[in-house]
Write an enzyme that holds these catalytic residues in place. Structure first.
Site, PDB file in Angstrom:
ATOM      1  N   SER A   1      32.225  55.319  70.537  1.00  0.00           N
ATOM      2  CA  SER A   1      33.298  54.609  69.844  1.00  0.00           C
ATOM      3  C   SER A   1      34.269  55.636  69.284  1.00  0.00           C
ATOM      4  O   SER A   1      33.874  56.740  68.905  1.00  0.00           O
ATOM      5  CB  SER A   1      32.712  53.760  68.707  1.00  0.00           C
ATOM      6  OG  SER A   1      33.715  53.348  67.812  1.00  0.00           O
TER       7      SER A   1
ATOM      8  N   LYS B   1      27.598  54.351  67.306  1.00  0.00           N
ATOM      9  CA  LYS B   1      27.523  53.291  68.313  1.00  0.00           C
ATOM     10  C   LYS B   1      27.182  53.828  69.694  1.00  0.00           C
ATOM     11  O   LYS B   1      27.579  54.926  70.081  1.00  0.00           O
ATOM     12  CB  LYS B   1      28.849  52.527  68.394  1.00  0.00           C
ATOM     13  CG  LYS B   1      29.134  51.627  67.211  1.00  0.00           C
ATOM     14  CD  LYS B   1      30.261  50.641  67.532  1.00  0.00           C
ATOM     15  CE  LYS B   1      29.783  49.540  68.441  1.00  0.00           C
ATOM     16  NZ  LYS B   1      30.832  48.562  68.735  1.00  0.00           N
TER      17      LYS B   1
ATOM     18  N   ASN C   1      27.674  51.856  73.016  1.00  0.00           N
ATOM     19  CA  ASN C   1      28.114  50.608  73.631  1.00  0.00           C
ATOM     20  C   ASN C   1      27.628  50.496  75.079  1.00  0.00           C
ATOM     21  O   ASN C   1      27.570  51.503  75.794  1.00  0.00           O
ATOM     22  CB  ASN C   1      29.638  50.523  73.618  1.00  0.00           C
ATOM     23  CG  ASN C   1      30.188  50.426  72.212  1.00  0.00           C
ATOM     24  OD1 ASN C   1      29.623  49.750  71.361  1.00  0.00           O
ATOM     25  ND2 ASN C   1      31.304  51.109  71.954  1.00  0.00           N
TER      26      ASN C   1
ATOM     27  N   ARG D   1      55.884  33.837 111.074  1.00  0.00           N
ATOM     28  CA  ARG D   1      55.560  34.891 110.106  1.00  0.00           C
ATOM     29  C   ARG D   1      56.043  34.407 108.753  1.00  0.00           C
ATOM     30  O   ARG D   1      57.188  34.001 108.608  1.00  0.00           O
ATOM     31  CB  ARG D   1      56.196  36.234 110.451  1.00  0.00           C
ATOM     32  CG  ARG D   1      55.827  37.326 109.435  1.00  0.00           C
ATOM     33  CD  ARG D   1      56.160  38.733 109.911  1.00  0.00           C
ATOM     34  NE  ARG D   1      55.527  38.997 111.182  1.00  0.00           N
ATOM     35  CZ  ARG D   1      56.209  39.310 112.307  1.00  0.00           C
ATOM     36  NH1 ARG D   1      57.531  39.413 112.283  1.00  0.00           N
ATOM     37  NH2 ARG D   1      55.572  39.527 113.427  1.00  0.00           N
TER      38      ARG D   1
END
Length: 357
Positions: A231, A237, A239, A271
């Protein structure tokens, strides 16, 4: 190459880059000419000049005709672009199958190791009945094998139709065309089938990532990513970054596949006026995002941490509630209530070894 808008994009390598697109178009022109042409080194200029005619073939052919004035005779721009896209898609899908094969092998090993690791099943976010982590992994694996098989069934046809699909110039020049070569200028099933298969890959990858995201929540703690991400403000942290990025891909690829279907539905005349043009960048993003997601899933499984003790503790804490169904069915309950979960694990693992060997 790296892309700050799509972290991890470098995992897709050179697939569907601007340079690879030009190389593939030159390969198509070389095969048609029967002579190896050199790839121009001014890819950025070709891209810049493409706006004037609406596609990159026109400025490319101008350069290639300096090498041989017979370049492109009998073809049209769509022949070259479509064939080049299919060349690139075939190479990308081959690599994608290698990624999924690796994921499947890792999952098979994980399922075998945790064939009998008890945990609580969850339905509609709530505790249901006992299951095993091996069974959960086998369900992940089933989705990966389905995606692997869908890729194997794809075809990557060349496009050889000439100006309006009639091959008038080719016939006029007396050029032989291999029998059965398709003309799909305005019949875009090759594109939509490819898009569906790619989106199916990210579906399968996200199925795994979603469970990791839920089960790695601190209050559950049954799974964790091997490394985790940091973080910018909270150094404590870790994650579940890979799972987040895999989920990100799966939230966007279905819309890209839908764009290919919308482009197919907007075909008109001989086309399409925009429907064809909408496919190129859409397919590029879809291919690259799918490759990245599959590679990230391989890394996720390789480092996945399983807390079997936490799984057992959660199951024990659920108490008799997880056996309510069993008690409603019999007065003489078996000591376990796992059905044929172990047999399913064995079946899927065996299928994996047969499919990906």
């Amino acid at each position: 190459m790296a892309d700050p808008f799509w972290p991890g994009d470098e995992r897709a390598g050179e697939h569907f880059t601007a340079l690879e697109f030009v190389r593939a178009m030159v390969e198509v022109e070389s095969e048609w000419l029967g002579e190896v042409l050199e790839v121009p080194d001014d890819v950025d200029d070709i891209a810049f000049e493409a706006e004037a005619g609406g596609n990159p073939v026109i400025p490319l052919v101008r350069r290639l005709r300096a090498q041989d004035h017979e370049v492109h005779r009998g073809l049209t721009s769509q022949d070259v672009v479509d064939s080049a896209l299919m060349l690139m898609a075939a190479a990308a899908c081959a690599e994608l199958r290698r990624h999924l094969g690796s994921v499947a092998g890792r999952l098979a090993g994980l399922a075998e190791r945790h064939r009998d690791t008890p945990m609580v099943a969850r339905t509609l976010t709530q505790h249901a009945v006992p299951t095993t982590f091996g069974f959960r992994v086998a369900t992940w694996l089933t989705g990966v094998l389905d995606a692997y098989d869908d890729l194997a069934r794809l075809e990557f046809p060349r496009q050889v139709g000439g100006a309006a699909g009639t091959r008038a110039a080719i016939v006029e020049l007396g050029r032989p065309v291999p029998p059965g070569t398709p003309r799909w200028h305005t019949t875009r099933a090759p594109m939509t089938r490819l898009g569906d298969a790619l989106a199916g890959c990210t579906d399968a990858c996200a199925r795994i990532a979603n469970d990791v995201l839920v089960l790695s929540r601190p209050e559950i703690g049954e799974l964790a990513e091997g490394a985790g991400g940091g973080s910018s403000t909270m150094p404590n942290k870790s994650n579940p970054t890979l799972s987040v990025l895999i989920r990100r891909a799966a939230l966007t690829t279905p819309q890209l596949a839908a764009t290919l279907h919308l482009a197919a539905a907007q075909q008109v005349d001989d086309r399409a006026d925009g429907g064809w043009h909408a496919e190129w960048a859409t397919l590029r993003d879809l291919v690259r995002r799918t490759l990245v997601a599959a590679s990230q899933t391989d890394s996720l499984i390789a480092g996945l941490r399983v807390d079997a003790d936490r799984m057992a503790a959660t199951l024990a804490a659920a108490g008799d509630a997880v056996l309510a169904e069993q008690r409603s069915l019999t007065h003489d309950p078996a000591p376990t209530y796992l059905g044929d979960a172990a047999a399913y694990v064995d079946e899927v693992v065996a299928q994996t070894k047969e499919t990906t060997r």
